[in-house]
Design a protein around this motif. Structure first.
Motif, PDB file in Angstrom:
ATOM      1  N   LEU A 166      42.891  52.598  31.702  1.00 53.35           N
ATOM      2  CA  LEU A 166      43.775  51.982  32.694  1.00 53.35           C
ATOM      3  C   LEU A 166      43.894  50.477  32.481  1.00 53.35           C
ATOM      4  CD1 LEU A 166      42.687  53.926  35.914  1.00 53.35           C
ATOM      5  CD2 LEU A 166      44.748  54.284  34.524  1.00 53.35           C
ATOM      6  N   ARG A 167      42.814  49.852  32.075  1.00 47.12           N
ATOM      7  CA  ARG A 167      42.881  48.413  31.799  1.00 47.12           C
ATOM      8  C   ARG A 167      43.707  48.145  30.540  1.00 47.12           C
ATOM      9  NH1 ARG A 167      37.151  45.578  33.491  1.00 47.12           N
ATOM     10  NH2 ARG A 167      36.819  46.731  35.440  1.00 47.12           N
ATOM     11  N   PHE A 168      43.558  48.980  29.555  1.00 45.71           N
ATOM     12  CA  PHE A 168      44.367  48.882  28.327  1.00 45.71           C
ATOM     13  C   PHE A 168      45.846  49.031  28.677  1.00 45.71           C
ATOM     14  CE2 PHE A 168      46.577  50.956  24.820  1.00 45.71           C
ATOM     15  CZ  PHE A 168      46.184  50.231  23.707  1.00 45.71           C
ATOM     16  N   ARG A 169      46.155  50.023  29.504  1.00 44.80           N
ATOM     17  CA  ARG A 169      47.544  50.266  29.899  1.00 44.80           C
ATOM     18  C   ARG A 169      48.114  49.096  30.690  1.00 44.80           C
ATOM     19  NH1 ARG A 169      49.197  55.071  34.033  1.00 44.80           N
ATOM     20  NH2 ARG A 169      47.964  53.729  35.395  1.00 44.80           N
ATOM     21  N   MET A 170      47.331  48.568  31.616  1.00 48.66           N
ATOM     22  CA  MET A 170      47.794  47.467  32.448  1.00 48.66           C
ATOM     23  C   MET A 170      48.182  46.260  31.590  1.00 48.66           C
ATOM     24  SD  MET A 170      45.748  45.462  35.499  1.00 48.66           S
ATOM     25  CE  MET A 170      44.481  44.901  34.334  1.00 48.66           C
ATOM     26  N   LEU A 171      47.363  45.938  30.595  1.00 48.72           N
ATOM     27  CA  LEU A 171      47.646  44.786  29.748  1.00 48.72           C
ATOM     28  C   LEU A 171      48.867  45.045  28.867  1.00 48.72           C
ATOM     29  CD1 LEU A 171      46.432  42.019  29.451  1.00 48.72           C
ATOM     30  CD2 LEU A 171      45.024  42.871  27.577  1.00 48.72           C
ATOM     31  N   PHE A 172      48.993  46.269  28.351  1.00 48.76           N
ATOM     32  CA  PHE A 172      50.134  46.624  27.507  1.00 48.76           C
ATOM     33  C   PHE A 172      51.436  46.518  28.300  1.00 48.76           C
ATOM     34  CE2 PHE A 172      53.122  49.206  25.220  1.00 48.76           C
ATOM     35  CZ  PHE A 172      52.730  49.182  23.890  1.00 48.76           C
ATOM     36  N   LEU A 173      51.472  47.123  29.488  1.00 50.97           N
ATOM     37  CA  LEU A 173      52.681  47.085  30.312  1.00 50.97           C
ATOM     38  C   LEU A 173      52.983  45.660  30.771  1.00 50.97           C
ATOM     39  CD1 LEU A 173      52.235  50.305  32.505  1.00 50.97           C
ATOM     40  CD2 LEU A 173      53.674  50.007  30.468  1.00 50.97           C
ATOM     41  N   GLY A 174      51.931  44.900  31.066  1.00 48.25           N
ATOM     42  CA  GLY A 174      52.136  43.514  31.460  1.00 48.25           C
ATOM     43  C   GLY A 174      52.779  42.695  30.354  1.00 48.25           C
TER      44      GLY A 174
END
Length: 222
Positions: A166-174
């Motif tokens: 989820l942290r990986f996804r958050m940074l990617f989408l950000g």
């Protein structure tokens, strides 16, 4: 209107009523009216929900730029994304004690999986055809499954593994939001980009959990 019992996936590029209406910038009621009149084709799921092909929705836009510029052309490369993760490493790892305790050699398999996933997702988002999109998604799926197996092999629980994802996804989408703002993508282009990326991550989460569960069940140690 055609009927189908096949569940659509991100790679099929099927959109819900709300996703399709947001993409083209009209209300769901307007899109429903167009569908009833036969102006845009859709199929109805067994549960009674309409699904629209993204290509059909985009074809209804006024003439002009129909396809957003490639992320590669906008400067969003795997190398840049890797630098973004390095820059925010402390933020991403905050509170993840198990990750802080790993040495550089132990972290490298996670980093390698992350690089493969990042590159595959960027290719997926820029893919010019459904075939190319499927190929990129297969590569991302393999890398994400491997990440789940590695985590299980390190004794990392499923909860901690999902938190890392989820942290990986958050940074990617950000970062996608930032590139959309920085490069001046219009609302339709930015919405399509984020919706497509989010769907891809939803599929990859299932792959991550499946890889972890299988490795944990057989007692694989990495």
């Amino acid at each position: 209107m055609t009927q189908s019992t096949t569940k659509p996936t991100a790679m099929d590029e099927w959109l819900s009523m709300h996703e399709a209406s947001a993409l083209i910038g009209v209300s769901p009621a307007t899109l429903r009216r167009w569908s009833d009149a036969g102006d845009v084709r859709a199929f109805t799921t067994p549960g009674g929900h309409r699904r629209f092909a993204r290509s059909a929705i985009l074809a209804m836009l006024p003439s002009g730029r129909r396809r957003r510029p490639d992320l590669q052309r906008l400067g969003e490369t795997p190398e840049r994304m890797t630098r973004v993760y390095r820059r925010h490493r402390a933020e991403v790892c905050r509170g993840m004690v198990w990750l802080d305790e790993l040495g550089d050699d132990e972290r490298e398999p996670f980093r390698e999986s992350g690089r493969r996933i990042t590159g595959s997702l960027l290719r997926f988002l820029d893919a010019p055809s459904l075939k190319a999109r499927r190929a990129a998604m297969r590569d991302a799926t393999r890398a994400m499954g491997a990440c789940g197996r590695i985590a299980a092999g390190r004794g990392v629980g499923i909860r901690e593994t999902v938190e890392m994802f989820l942290r990986f996804r958050m940074l990617f989408l950000g970062e996608l939001v930032e590139v959309a703002r920085r490069r001046g993508l219009d609302t339709v282009e930015a919405t399509e980009l984020l919706a497509t990326a989010t769907k891809a991550f939803d599929e990859l989460l299932s792959t991550l959990m499946r890889g972890h569960e299988i490795a944990a069940a057989v007692g694989v140690r990495v």
